[in-house]
Scaffold this motif. Structure first.
Motif, PDB file in Angstrom:
ATOM      1  N   VAL A 143      14.680  -3.727  -6.339  1.00  0.00           N
ATOM      2  CA  VAL A 143      14.563  -4.628  -5.194  1.00  0.00           C
ATOM      3  C   VAL A 143      14.298  -6.023  -5.754  1.00  0.00           C
ATOM      4  O   VAL A 143      13.298  -6.234  -6.445  1.00  0.00           O
ATOM      5  CB  VAL A 143      13.422  -4.212  -4.254  1.00  0.00           C
ATOM      6  N   LEU A 144      15.211  -6.947  -5.491  1.00  0.00           N
ATOM      7  CA  LEU A 144      15.066  -8.314  -5.991  1.00  0.00           C
ATOM      8  C   LEU A 144      14.763  -9.235  -4.813  1.00  0.00           C
ATOM      9  O   LEU A 144      15.619  -9.476  -3.956  1.00  0.00           O
ATOM     10  CB  LEU A 144      16.336  -8.768  -6.703  1.00  0.00           C
ATOM     11  N   ILE A 145      13.525  -9.721  -4.766  1.00  0.00           N
ATOM     12  CA  ILE A 145      13.068 -10.602  -3.687  1.00  0.00           C
ATOM     13  C   ILE A 145      13.039 -12.029  -4.207  1.00  0.00           C
ATOM     14  O   ILE A 145      12.385 -12.316  -5.213  1.00  0.00           O
ATOM     15  CB  ILE A 145      11.663 -10.192  -3.195  1.00  0.00           C
ATOM     16  N   ASP A 146      13.772 -12.914  -3.556  1.00  0.00           N
ATOM     17  CA  ASP A 146      13.698 -14.335  -3.902  1.00  0.00           C
ATOM     18  C   ASP A 146      12.857 -15.048  -2.847  1.00  0.00           C
ATOM     19  O   ASP A 146      12.998 -14.799  -1.647  1.00  0.00           O
ATOM     20  CB  ASP A 146      15.092 -14.969  -4.010  1.00  0.00           C
ATOM     21  N   THR A 147      11.959 -15.923  -3.315  1.00  0.00           N
ATOM     22  CA  THR A 147      11.025 -16.548  -2.383  1.00  0.00           C
ATOM     23  C   THR A 147      10.743 -17.985  -2.778  1.00  0.00           C
ATOM     24  O   THR A 147      10.806 -18.346  -3.954  1.00  0.00           O
ATOM     25  CB  THR A 147       9.705 -15.741  -2.313  1.00  0.00           C
ATOM     26  N   TYR A 148      10.451 -18.790  -1.768  1.00  0.00           N
ATOM     27  CA  TYR A 148      10.043 -20.179  -1.988  1.00  0.00           C
ATOM     28  C   TYR A 148       9.182 -20.616  -0.809  1.00  0.00           C
ATOM     29  O   TYR A 148       9.668 -20.695   0.322  1.00  0.00           O
ATOM     30  CB  TYR A 148      11.248 -21.107  -2.142  1.00  0.00           C
ATOM     31  N   ASN A 149       7.896 -20.861  -1.072  1.00  0.00           N
ATOM     32  CA  ASN A 149       6.967 -21.313  -0.042  1.00  0.00           C
ATOM     33  C   ASN A 149       6.992 -20.417   1.201  1.00  0.00           C
ATOM     34  O   ASN A 149       7.079 -20.896   2.334  1.00  0.00           O
ATOM     35  CB  ASN A 149       7.245 -22.767   0.336  1.00  0.00           C
ATOM     36  N   HIS A 150       6.875 -19.123   0.969  1.00  0.00           N
ATOM     37  CA  HIS A 150       6.889 -18.147   2.054  1.00  0.00           C
ATOM     38  C   HIS A 150       5.513 -17.525   2.259  1.00  0.00           C
ATOM     39  O   HIS A 150       5.388 -16.322   2.514  1.00  0.00           O
ATOM     40  CB  HIS A 150       7.911 -17.052   1.765  1.00  0.00           C
ATOM     41  N   GLU A 151       4.465 -18.319   2.142  1.00  0.00           N
ATOM     42  CA  GLU A 151       3.116 -17.766   2.215  1.00  0.00           C
ATOM     43  C   GLU A 151       2.840 -17.022   3.524  1.00  0.00           C
ATOM     44  O   GLU A 151       2.019 -16.105   3.557  1.00  0.00           O
ATOM     45  CB  GLU A 151       2.067 -18.870   2.025  1.00  0.00           C
ATOM     46  N   HIS A 152       3.532 -17.382   4.595  1.00  0.00           N
ATOM     47  CA  HIS A 152       3.301 -16.718   5.886  1.00  0.00           C
ATOM     48  C   HIS A 152       4.134 -15.444   6.042  1.00  0.00           C
ATOM     49  O   HIS A 152       3.908 -14.676   6.989  1.00  0.00           O
ATOM     50  CB  HIS A 152       3.616 -17.670   7.032  1.00  0.00           C
ATOM     51  N   PHE A 153       5.082 -15.223   5.135  1.00  0.00           N
ATOM     52  CA  PHE A 153       6.041 -14.146   5.338  1.00  0.00           C
ATOM     53  C   PHE A 153       6.158 -13.161   4.179  1.00  0.00           C
ATOM     54  O   PHE A 153       6.535 -12.012   4.390  1.00  0.00           O
ATOM     55  CB  PHE A 153       7.442 -14.729   5.594  1.00  0.00           C
ATOM     56  N   VAL A 154       5.893 -13.610   2.953  1.00  0.00           N
ATOM     57  CA  VAL A 154       6.272 -12.808   1.785  1.00  0.00           C
ATOM     58  C   VAL A 154       5.520 -11.483   1.703  1.00  0.00           C
ATOM     59  O   VAL A 154       6.052 -10.486   1.201  1.00  0.00           O
ATOM     60  CB  VAL A 154       6.106 -13.635   0.488  1.00  0.00           C
ATOM     61  N   GLU A 155       4.287 -11.428   2.202  1.00  0.00           N
ATOM     62  CA  GLU A 155       3.545 -10.171   2.172  1.00  0.00           C
ATOM     63  C   GLU A 155       4.275  -9.095   2.974  1.00  0.00           C
ATOM     64  O   GLU A 155       4.362  -7.937   2.557  1.00  0.00           O
ATOM     65  CB  GLU A 155       2.127 -10.380   2.703  1.00  0.00           C
ATOM     66  N   ARG A 156       4.803  -9.488   4.129  1.00  0.00           N
ATOM     67  CA  ARG A 156       5.549  -8.533   4.964  1.00  0.00           C
ATOM     68  C   ARG A 156       6.812  -8.075   4.239  1.00  0.00           C
ATOM     69  O   ARG A 156       7.175  -6.879   4.284  1.00  0.00           O
ATOM     70  CB  ARG A 156       5.919  -9.197   6.294  1.00  0.00           C
ATOM     71  N   ALA A 157       7.489  -8.982   3.554  1.00  0.00           N
ATOM     72  CA  ALA A 157       8.699  -8.622   2.819  1.00  0.00           C
ATOM     73  C   ALA A 157       8.386  -7.602   1.732  1.00  0.00           C
ATOM     74  O   ALA A 157       9.063  -6.563   1.616  1.00  0.00           O
ATOM     75  CB  ALA A 157       9.334  -9.877   2.214  1.00  0.00           C
ATOM     76  N   ILE A 158       7.358  -7.876   0.919  1.00  0.00           N
ATOM     77  CA  ILE A 158       7.003  -6.972  -0.180  1.00  0.00           C
ATOM     78  C   ILE A 158       6.551  -5.626   0.357  1.00  0.00           C
ATOM     79  O   ILE A 158       6.946  -4.561  -0.151  1.00  0.00           O
ATOM     80  CB  ILE A 158       5.915  -7.611  -1.060  1.00  0.00           C
ATOM     81  N   ALA A 159       5.715  -5.653   1.386  1.00  0.00           N
ATOM     82  CA  ALA A 159       5.229  -4.397   1.962  1.00  0.00           C
ATOM     83  C   ALA A 159       6.379  -3.532   2.462  1.00  0.00           C
ATOM     84  O   ALA A 159       6.367  -2.299   2.309  1.00  0.00           O
ATOM     85  CB  ALA A 159       4.243  -4.693   3.090  1.00  0.00           C
ATOM     86  N   SER A 160       7.401  -4.155   3.041  1.00  0.00           N
ATOM     87  CA  SER A 160       8.531  -3.376   3.558  1.00  0.00           C
ATOM     88  C   SER A 160       9.312  -2.719   2.430  1.00  0.00           C
ATOM     89  O   SER A 160       9.931  -1.667   2.622  1.00  0.00           O
ATOM     90  CB  SER A 160       9.451  -4.269   4.402  1.00  0.00           C
ATOM     91  N   ALA A 161       9.305  -3.330   1.241  1.00  0.00           N
ATOM     92  CA  ALA A 161       9.970  -2.717   0.087  1.00  0.00           C
ATOM     93  C   ALA A 161       9.131  -1.581  -0.476  1.00  0.00           C
ATOM     94  O   ALA A 161       9.657  -0.526  -0.873  1.00  0.00           O
ATOM     95  CB  ALA A 161      10.227  -3.775  -0.990  1.00  0.00           C
ATOM     96  N   ILE A 162       7.816  -1.757  -0.506  1.00  0.00           N
ATOM     97  CA  ILE A 162       6.924  -0.727  -1.040  1.00  0.00           C
ATOM     98  C   ILE A 162       6.883   0.502  -0.139  1.00  0.00           C
ATOM     99  O   ILE A 162       6.805   1.642  -0.622  1.00  0.00           O
ATOM    100  CB  ILE A 162       5.502  -1.304  -1.217  1.00  0.00           C
ATOM    101  N   GLU A 163       6.960   0.297   1.171  1.00  0.00           N
ATOM    102  CA  GLU A 163       6.778   1.384   2.138  1.00  0.00           C
ATOM    103  C   GLU A 163       8.070   2.115   2.487  1.00  0.00           C
ATOM    104  O   GLU A 163       8.129   2.853   3.476  1.00  0.00           O
ATOM    105  CB  GLU A 163       6.142   0.804   3.406  1.00  0.00           C
ATOM    106  N   GLN A 164       9.092   1.978   1.679  1.00  0.00           N
ATOM    107  CA  GLN A 164      10.346   2.672   1.931  1.00  0.00           C
ATOM    108  C   GLN A 164      10.173   4.187   1.825  1.00  0.00           C
ATOM    109  O   GLN A 164       9.357   4.679   1.038  1.00  0.00           O
ATOM    110  CB  GLN A 164      11.409   2.217   0.932  1.00  0.00           C
TER     111      GLN A 164
END
Length: 358
Positions: free
Chosen positions: A8-29
């Motif tokens: 899973v390759l996540i690209d991010t830039y200044n996503h402090e309000h969103f990135v936790e949800r993105a990572i969690a959705s990858a972990i909880e597959q």
């Protein structure tokens, strides 16, 4: 260390309000955790994104870099991916829990496909309203024919970051991605990958795609800096795809089908930002009309010719301001008597009930 099935390759830039949800959705597959590695490429964030990502170590590998845009993030992250399949996710989006299991199963059932894309659920952070978007004609296609190129043009929205996965063996033929593509790198990546490996589209919406004010690709009208950046990236994308698709054996006619809407969008942005001659507006908008619809009534065509005639009487910036005002006032209802055209891209759009942004 055993080789993972999926990176899973996540690209991010200044996503402090969103990135936790993105990572969690990858972990909880609902996919074996031992078969998944998660890489987060941080494109020079200046907010608290780095601290948030690091909290997920060692489950998540943090890859920081200087700010350079989407292409540079992919060029850093892809070579470090060890999975047979690389699934891409933007730091401001998130996945359905069954995303990876469905995508991997699709690859296994379709060994001829190097790319898999799928439907999305768009969520507007401002209104908290959403729509489920999916292709009405899922299945396999490639770029070996004009029909395949047309299908790519119609369905590229289901092959961008957060909804595309690509075999690593195919990605090796795509790199390097031109770093001038600070945005639009995903379109280059998917197009060149499909030229080498073909694609399978799923109707199922497996990604939540978030619309918000900081979105680098989708943004509200009037944001001149981001529009300039997108315009320049589109011009670079057109040039790069013309060369790389031809080198991959795609016919000149199919290449033209793929790059024509890119050219039109860049030309429109240039007229909005820099001005031009009225005949240029007419030419751009007429070309866009030709691509946008597969069928129109005689009355609708007459209506369109009337609006295009107005473009010949106004400077481009005035014409586009008038068009924006027309849209804001919802005046399309005044031409309802001429009938609705049939879009060339057959996309099922189902509004969803009001929901939170998670």
């Amino acid at each position: 260390m055993p080789q993972p099935k999926v990176t899973v390759l996540i690209d991010t830039y200044n996503h402090e309000h969103f990135v936790e949800r993105a990572i969690a959705s990858a972990i909880e597959q609902d996919f074996p955790a031992n078969d998944v590695e998660i890489l987060v490429v941080d494109d020079g964030s200046t907010d608290s994104t780095p601290a948030i990502v690091k909290r997920f170590a060692p489950r998540v590998t943090y890859l920081p870099k200087e700010n350079g845009g989407q292409a540079s993030a992919f060029n850093l992250g892809i070579p470090q991916a060890r999975g047979e399949i690389v699934a891409f996710l933007d730091g401001d989006d998130w996945w359905q829990k069954n995303k990876l299991s469905v995508v991997v199963e699709t690859f296994e059932k379709n060994p001829q496909a190097g790319v898999v894309g799928h439907g999305i659920i768009e969520i507007d952070s401002a209104t908290l309203r959403g729509s489920s978007l999916s292709p009405e004609h899922p299945g396999y296609f490639d770029l070996r024919s004009d029909a395949g190129a047309q299908r790519f043009r119609n369905y590229m929205c289901f092959l961008g970051t957060s909804r595309v996965a690509i075999r690593r063996s195919v990605l090796e033929k795509v790199l390097p991605i031109p770093e001038a593509l600070v945005v639009e790198a995903d379109e280059f990546m998917s197009a060149v990958a499909i030229a080498h490996g073909g694609a399978y589209l799923l109707a199922e919406p497996l990604t939540f795609y978030r619309l918000h004010d900081q979105n680098q690709y989708q943004f509200r009208e009037g944001d001149a800096p981001r529009m300039h950046r997108k315009m320049n990236s589109l011009a670079s994308l057109e040039d790069a795809l013309t060369v790389r698709l031809a080198a991959a054996g795609v016919s000149a006619a199919a290449v033209q089908i793929v790059v024509e809407p890119i050219h039109i969008t860049a030309a429109r942005m240039k007229l909005i930002l820099q001005g031009g001659m009225p005949w240029e507006t007419y030419r751009v908008e007429r070309a866009d009309f030709r691509l946008a619809y597969s069928r129109t009534s005689l009355g609708y065509r007459a209506w369109k010719e009337l609006t295009l005639a107005i473009s010949l009487c106004l400077p481009p910036r005035w014409f586009y301001r008038l068009r924006d005002w027309y849209s804001e006032q919802n005046l399309r209802r005044v031409r309802s008597f001429v009938g609705e055209p049939v879009p060339a891209a057959a996309i099922r759009d189902v509004p969803l009930e009001h929901r939170g942004n998670g």
